[in-house]
Design a protein around this motif. Sequence first.
Motif, PDB file in Angstrom:
ATOM      1  N   ARG A  87     -32.071 -34.907  -1.988  1.00  0.00           N
ATOM      2  CA  ARG A  87     -30.871 -35.372  -1.302  1.00  0.00           C
ATOM      3  C   ARG A  87     -30.642 -34.590  -0.012  1.00  0.00           C
ATOM      4  O   ARG A  87     -30.205 -35.142   0.995  1.00  0.00           O
ATOM      5  N   ARG A  88     -30.904 -33.281  -0.037  1.00  0.00           N
ATOM      6  CA  ARG A  88     -30.682 -32.425   1.131  1.00  0.00           C
ATOM      7  C   ARG A  88     -31.823 -32.474   2.124  1.00  0.00           C
ATOM      8  O   ARG A  88     -31.680 -32.032   3.267  1.00  0.00           O
ATOM      9  N   MET A  89     -32.982 -32.982   1.727  1.00  0.00           N
ATOM     10  CA  MET A  89     -34.193 -32.888   2.531  1.00  0.00           C
ATOM     11  C   MET A  89     -34.061 -33.447   3.953  1.00  0.00           C
ATOM     12  O   MET A  89     -34.484 -32.775   4.902  1.00  0.00           O
TER      13      MET A  89
ATOM     14  N   ARG B 139     -34.293 -32.086   9.710  1.00  0.00           N
ATOM     15  CA  ARG B 139     -33.782 -32.185  11.090  1.00  0.00           C
ATOM     16  C   ARG B 139     -33.442 -30.796  11.633  1.00  0.00           C
ATOM     17  O   ARG B 139     -33.731 -30.486  12.792  1.00  0.00           O
ATOM     18  N   GLU B 140     -32.827 -29.960  10.809  1.00  0.00           N
ATOM     19  CA  GLU B 140     -32.472 -28.600  11.248  1.00  0.00           C
ATOM     20  C   GLU B 140     -33.719 -27.795  11.585  1.00  0.00           C
ATOM     21  O   GLU B 140     -33.755 -27.085  12.596  1.00  0.00           O
ATOM     22  N   HIS B 141     -34.757 -27.895  10.749  1.00  0.00           N
ATOM     23  CA  HIS B 141     -35.994 -27.154  11.012  1.00  0.00           C
ATOM     24  C   HIS B 141     -36.662 -27.640  12.299  1.00  0.00           C
ATOM     25  O   HIS B 141     -37.141 -26.835  13.099  1.00  0.00           O
TER      26      HIS B 141
ATOM     27  N   GLU C  17     -40.037 -20.181   6.162  1.00  0.00           N
ATOM     28  CA  GLU C  17     -39.495 -19.880   4.831  1.00  0.00           C
ATOM     29  C   GLU C  17     -38.619 -21.029   4.342  1.00  0.00           C
ATOM     30  O   GLU C  17     -38.684 -21.427   3.185  1.00  0.00           O
ATOM     31  N   GLY C  18     -37.783 -21.548   5.221  1.00  0.00           N
ATOM     32  CA  GLY C  18     -36.917 -22.660   4.843  1.00  0.00           C
ATOM     33  C   GLY C  18     -37.704 -23.928   4.548  1.00  0.00           C
ATOM     34  O   GLY C  18     -37.389 -24.675   3.625  1.00  0.00           O
ATOM     35  N   ALA C  19     -38.748 -24.156   5.323  1.00  0.00           N
ATOM     36  CA  ALA C  19     -39.567 -25.357   5.120  1.00  0.00           C
ATOM     37  C   ALA C  19     -40.412 -25.238   3.865  1.00  0.00           C
ATOM     38  O   ALA C  19     -40.793 -26.252   3.279  1.00  0.00           O
ATOM     39  N   ARG C  20     -40.700 -24.035   3.442  1.00  0.00           N
ATOM     40  CA  ARG C  20     -41.508 -23.856   2.234  1.00  0.00           C
ATOM     41  C   ARG C  20     -40.822 -24.507   1.033  1.00  0.00           C
ATOM     42  O   ARG C  20     -41.463 -25.083   0.175  1.00  0.00           O
ATOM     43  N   GLY C  21     -39.490 -24.451   0.996  1.00  0.00           N
ATOM     44  CA  GLY C  21     -38.745 -25.105  -0.063  1.00  0.00           C
ATOM     45  C   GLY C  21     -38.913 -26.610  -0.037  1.00  0.00           C
ATOM     46  O   GLY C  21     -38.911 -27.274  -1.065  1.00  0.00           O
ATOM     47  N   LEU C  22     -39.067 -27.169   1.160  1.00  0.00           N
ATOM     48  CA  LEU C  22     -39.270 -28.609   1.276  1.00  0.00           C
ATOM     49  C   LEU C  22     -40.694 -28.989   0.908  1.00  0.00           C
ATOM     50  O   LEU C  22     -40.937 -29.996   0.249  1.00  0.00           O
ATOM     51  N   VAL C  23     -41.636 -28.185   1.342  1.00  0.00           N
ATOM     52  CA  VAL C  23     -43.042 -28.497   1.106  1.00  0.00           C
ATOM     53  C   VAL C  23     -43.432 -28.236  -0.346  1.00  0.00           C
ATOM     54  O   VAL C  23     -44.271 -28.929  -0.905  1.00  0.00           O
ATOM     55  N   GLY C  24     -42.800 -27.254  -0.986  1.00  0.00           N
ATOM     56  CA  GLY C  24     -43.192 -26.842  -2.324  1.00  0.00           C
ATOM     57  C   GLY C  24     -42.677 -27.725  -3.446  1.00  0.00           C
ATOM     58  O   GLY C  24     -42.554 -27.266  -4.566  1.00  0.00           O
ATOM     59  N   LEU C  25     -42.376 -28.978  -3.192  1.00  0.00           N
ATOM     60  CA  LEU C  25     -41.845 -29.854  -4.232  1.00  0.00           C
ATOM     61  C   LEU C  25     -42.831 -30.087  -5.368  1.00  0.00           C
ATOM     62  O   LEU C  25     -42.435 -30.331  -6.488  1.00  0.00           O
TER      63      LEU C  25
END
Length: 172
Positions: free
Chosen positions: A83-85, A90-92, A125-133
Amino acid sequence: MQVGATFSGIEGLVRLLRGVARFARRVAFVTMVAVAAIASALARGEFSVADGVITALLLVPVAILLLFSLGLGEVARLPERLRRMPDESREHLAELTRIAGEADASGPGFRRTTSQLWRLRNVAEGARGLVGLSLPLRIFAPPFLAATFASLWASVPIAFAGLIALVLLAFG
């Protein structure tokens, strides 16, 4: 498109995953207490290397059940992460664009380069949370599921052995 309806329908599944994770943690805790009782009973004599190896082997099901529980917790958080992705993406991208613009405008320099690398690290670091699904989904791999079920079944006799060890410690 009914994205809200799709995510709200998943709440029952999320509750199920959290319940199974809680059950796995409880079984792991009971097994860990049983292993501690067994190790205490073994330590009444001289605690040998073999006793240490046995204790470590008895802790393997605990570790597997805890990993499974952690993985289920991560899978249960996936709907919220999805939901937050879009907003986070966009922020990244905006931050990467700012860093690239500043790098072009400022030119070389150790201090500026260090600062930009640090900011880039924060974005990564922030994108790692998105990529690590896909990482939490590895708990559903057949070998890990087999190890989890084996650990669950192994926990039953370990718990009984721990109960016997507690009786021996109390009356022996």
